[in-house]
Design a protein around this motif. Structure first.
Motif: not given
Length: 93
Positions: A31-52, A25-29
């Motif tokens: 926009f496609t990587v940004y879009k993919i990682t923002i979706v991944a961050m949301v999905a992984i964050g939800l999984l982390q709530v469950a796993v926690g 998300i922090g990289q500036g090179f």
């Protein structure tokens, strides 16, 4: 592998994936990587709530069952929200 190590390993893996997504998300090179990682961050964050919330002594089968229940609840909530939003907009008119 003991069951306690299994849950610890799952949590550690998700935390590492969250850090990688944060870097993406922090990289500036790209926009496609940004879009993919923002979706991944949301999905992984939800999984982390469950796993926690999984007890450390859970077996891998119980771990998978709990994640399945969690994913089903999330899908139901999103589905209900998508279905209910137009109904509520029509009520406001």
């Amino acid at each position: 592998m003991t069951t306690a190590r299994f849950t610890q390993r799952a949590q550690l893996s998700l935390i590492i994936l969250l850090l990688i997504a944060l870097i993406g998300i922090g990289q500036g090179f790209s926009f496609t990587v940004y879009k993919i990682t923002i979706v991944a961050m949301v999905a992984i964050g939800l999984l982390q709530v469950a796993v926690g919330n999984i007890p450390p002594d859970a077996t891998p089968a119980r771990f998978a069952k709990f994640l399945g229940i969690f994913v089903a609840i999330i899908i139901a909530l999103f589905g209900l929200s998508i279905w209910l939003a137009p109904v509520l907009v029509d009520l406001g008119r």
